[in-house]
Structures are given as C-alpha cells and as structure tokens.
Design an enzyme around this catalytic site. Structure first.
Site, short mmCIF file in Angstrom:
data_model
loop_
_atom_site.label_atom_id
_atom_site.label_comp_id
_atom_site.label_asym_id
_atom_site.label_seq_id
_atom_site.Cartn_x
_atom_site.Cartn_y
_atom_site.Cartn_z
N PRO A 102 4.89 -20.28 27.57
CA PRO A 102 5.30 -19.13 27.63
C PRO A 102 5.91 -18.12 26.21
CG PRO A 102 6.52 -19.94 29.34
CD PRO A 102 5.85 -21.10 28.29
N ASP A 103 5.30 -16.97 26.06
CA ASP A 103 6.14 -16.42 24.72
C ASP A 103 7.30 -15.80 25.20
OD1 ASP A 103 3.72 -13.31 24.70
OD2 ASP A 103 5.52 -14.01 25.89
N1 APR Z 1 -3.37 -13.75 22.39
C1 APR Z 1 -2.93 -12.67 21.66
N2 APR Z 1 -1.59 -12.35 21.61
C2 APR Z 1 -0.76 -12.88 22.18
C3 APR Z 1 -1.21 -13.95 23.24
C4 APR Z 1 -2.34 -14.38 23.08
N3 APR Z 1 -2.84 -15.46 23.95
N4 APR Z 1 -0.08 -14.20 23.80
C5 APR Z 1 0.87 -13.71 23.34
N5 APR Z 1 0.44 -12.72 22.54
C6 APR Z 1 1.14 -11.65 21.85
C7 APR Z 1 2.03 -10.88 22.57
O1 APR Z 1 1.41 -9.63 23.18
C8 APR Z 1 3.19 -10.67 21.64
O2 APR Z 1 2.72 -9.41 20.83
O3 APR Z 1 1.90 -12.53 20.87
C9 APR Z 1 3.30 -11.75 20.68
C10 APR Z 1 4.56 -12.44 21.25
O4 APR Z 1 5.59 -12.10 20.76
P1 APR Z 1 7.03 -12.55 21.22
O5 APR Z 1 7.12 -13.08 22.49
O6 APR Z 1 8.23 -11.58 20.93
O7 APR Z 1 7.20 -13.73 20.19
P2 APR Z 1 7.60 -13.93 18.83
O8 APR Z 1 7.08 -12.69 17.87
O9 APR Z 1 7.25 -15.45 18.38
O10 APR Z 1 9.32 -13.87 18.97
C11 APR Z 1 9.90 -13.68 17.63
O11 APR Z 1 11.90 -14.06 18.93
O12 APR Z 1 13.51 -14.82 20.47
C12 APR Z 1 13.05 -14.92 19.06
O13 APR Z 1 13.33 -16.95 17.74
C13 APR Z 1 12.61 -16.29 19.00
O14 APR Z 1 10.79 -16.89 17.02
C14 APR Z 1 10.98 -15.90 18.38
C15 APR Z 1 11.18 -14.66 17.75
#
Ligand code: APR
Length: 264
Positions: free
Chosen positions: A13-14
């Site tokens: 999960p993101d």
């Molecule tokens: N395809 C395209 N985009 C996607 C997909 C996918 N399969 N899955 C998720 N996304 C997009 C989401 O819509 C969002 O814009 O990727 C992004 C993920 O964002 P976050 O969940 O905020 O993750 P991230 O940007 O890595 O977070 C940054 O926050 O908590 C801290 O240290 C942690 O490194 C992390 C940082």
C-alpha cells in the site's frame, strides 16, 4: 524521483491513497495520529507499532514490478543519472538498480543502528526478531535496534545531498508514484533547470504540476504501470524490458531458495 505509488502494483500500500493507504489503516496500532508511526519521539516511547508495520514491509515479501525494471533498463542503456526514491521496500535494488545509482532518501531496511550504543547491524540480523513480532535488542547493550529508515525528526542520509550535483546535470526528470507531500524530497521537483522537461507519471496531478506547471512539463495520468508501458512502447524498448523482467523474475526464486536453505 519515485514514491510509494510505484510499489502499489507490487502489493505494497502507499501512504495517502484514500482508503487503501497505510495512513488510513493504522487503527490497530492505537496511534495519536497516523504519521506518529514514523516519528522518532514516538518510537523511543513505543517502538511496537513501527515494528508491527516493519513485519509487513520487511524486504523479501514483495517483488519489483515493471516500473522498477524500467529504471533498471534506463541504467543498462546508460540513460540513468540517478534514481531518487522515498521508498524503503528495497524493490529498486531487487530489480537490478545498482546501489551507487540509488539515493534512498528516506533510508532503508538493509542496515540498522542501535538507538543506545549506535552499533551498526545488517538488516538481516533483525529479521528473526521482526518476523516473530519482537522489538530487536542490541546484543551488546540491550538497546532497541532501529532499521535505518529516516523518521520524521531525523536527518536525511548524507547521500541525499548528491542532488546538488545531480539535478543541474539532468536533461530529463521523471517523477512517478508520489504525492510530493514530504519535504525536502518534494522540492527536488523544482531543482532541474527550467529548460529540462519534467514528466509526471502518476494517478493524479501533484506538487508543481498543480500550482506551477512549466511549459515543457509533460503529464501522463493514470496507473504507473500503464504510463511506463506507454513510454517504453514509444521508445521501442518493450522486448528488452520484458526480457529484463523475465530474467529478474528468475533471480528472486533462486534467492528465496537460498534464504530457505540458510534458515533451515
Ligand atoms: N499508479 C499511479 N499512481 C499511483 C499508484 C499507481 N498504481 N498508486 C499510488 N499512486 C499515487 C497516489 O495517487 C499518490 O499520488 O502515488 C502517490 C503516492 O503518494 P503517497 O502515498 O503520499 O506516497 P509518497 O509520496 O511516497 O509519500 C512520501 O511520506 O510518510 C512519508 O516517508 C513516507 O516516503 C513517504 C513519504
């Protein structure tokens, strides 16, 4: 530049996607607020929620996807200056991106440090305790050993500042799978020269692509795997990427067999 969105196709999960993101699914850990699980002050008071999450995230449970292999292919073609990733899942290395081509800006599970005597450990030393739900203890001083993940409130690794030399040299910036919510990583998006095209491959517009698009910015909205496939197809690299993935998917099985032998 990459974030957790490049690993959701691998099953991780993101953080912020509504409903599926980590931060929407931490109720079981009884946190004051979601990000506390990555806050160093909270960790010192109560390391259990982080280690419960570490058990889910620990390297070895997930495989790279096409997006990670695309970066590895860029490197093999001499086109990769550096990959800046916020991810701690280690999938870039597993896909064949050499460590020296990687800046893991938010740290890694590959190494760990005792929070009391600062003794260094290999991430594999902690695996048995993390997998059995225990808080890893330093054999030397009995302190809590913490993986070298960068918590909120901690300094970023020194090699993050390679960007000062890298970004002025870049002639293309690809930003994929990140919300660009967390500084100082997010500001890298503005660190390339104004003449350098920036390609966003993401489900939605984020950061400067919302509030300050440049005339030569390019946006490919939607699933990251689909976006990379479109780019790779336009480059005529599809057969090479498929071959690289097929070879890569062979390797982890052997390695997993290796691990099993060692564990038994
Ligand atoms: N395809 C395209 N985009 C996607 C997909 C996918 N399969 N899955 C998720 N996304 C997009 C989401 O819509 C969002 O814009 O990727 C992004 C993920 O964002 P976050 O969940 O905020 O993750 P991230 O940007 O890595 O977070 C940054 O926050 O908590 C801290 O240290 C942690 O490194 C992390 C940082």
């Amino acid at each position: 530049m990459a974030g957790a969105g490049i690993s959701t196709p691998s099953g991780i999960p993101d953080f912020r996607s509504p409903g599926s993101g980590f931060y929407d699914n931490l109720q079981q850990y009884d946190l004051p607020y979601a990000e506390a699980i990555f806050e160093i002050e909270f960790f010192h008071r109560n390391p259990n929620p982080f280690f419960a999450l570490a058990k889910e995230l620990y390297p070895g449970n997930y495989q790279p996807n096409l997006t990670h292999y695309f970066v590895s292919l860029l490197h093999k073609k001499g086109q990769l200056l550096r990959m800046y990733t916020q991810n701690i899942d280690g999938l870039e290395r597993l896909a064949g991106v050499p460590p020296e081509m990687l800046v893991e800006a938010h740290g890694t599970f590959a190494t760990a440090t005792c929070t009391s005597c600062l003794r260094k450990y290999d991430g594999e030393d902690l695996r048995p305790e993390v997998m059995s739900g225990k808080v890893p203890q330093c054999p030397t001083c009995k302190g809590v050993v913490k993986p070298d993940i960068v918590f909120f409130g901690e300094e970023l690794p020194r090699h993050f500042f390679k960007y000062l030399a890298d970004f002025p040299l870049a002639d293309l910036l690809i930003i994929m799978g990140t919300s660009l919510e967390v500084e100082p990583f997010a500001s890298l998006a503005g660190a390339v020269r104004s003449s350098v095209p920036r390609l966003l491959i993401n489900r939605d517009l984020v950061g400067p692509f919302v509030w300050g698009q440049r005339t030569n910015d390019v946006v490919q909205l939607g699933d990251v795997v689909g976006g990379i496939k479109t780019l790779v197809d336009a480059l005529g690299w599809t057969p090479e990427l498929e071959a690289l993935m097929a070879a890569g998917n062979q390797k982890p099985q052997d390695r997993e067999e290796g691990w099993d032998d060692i564990n038994y």
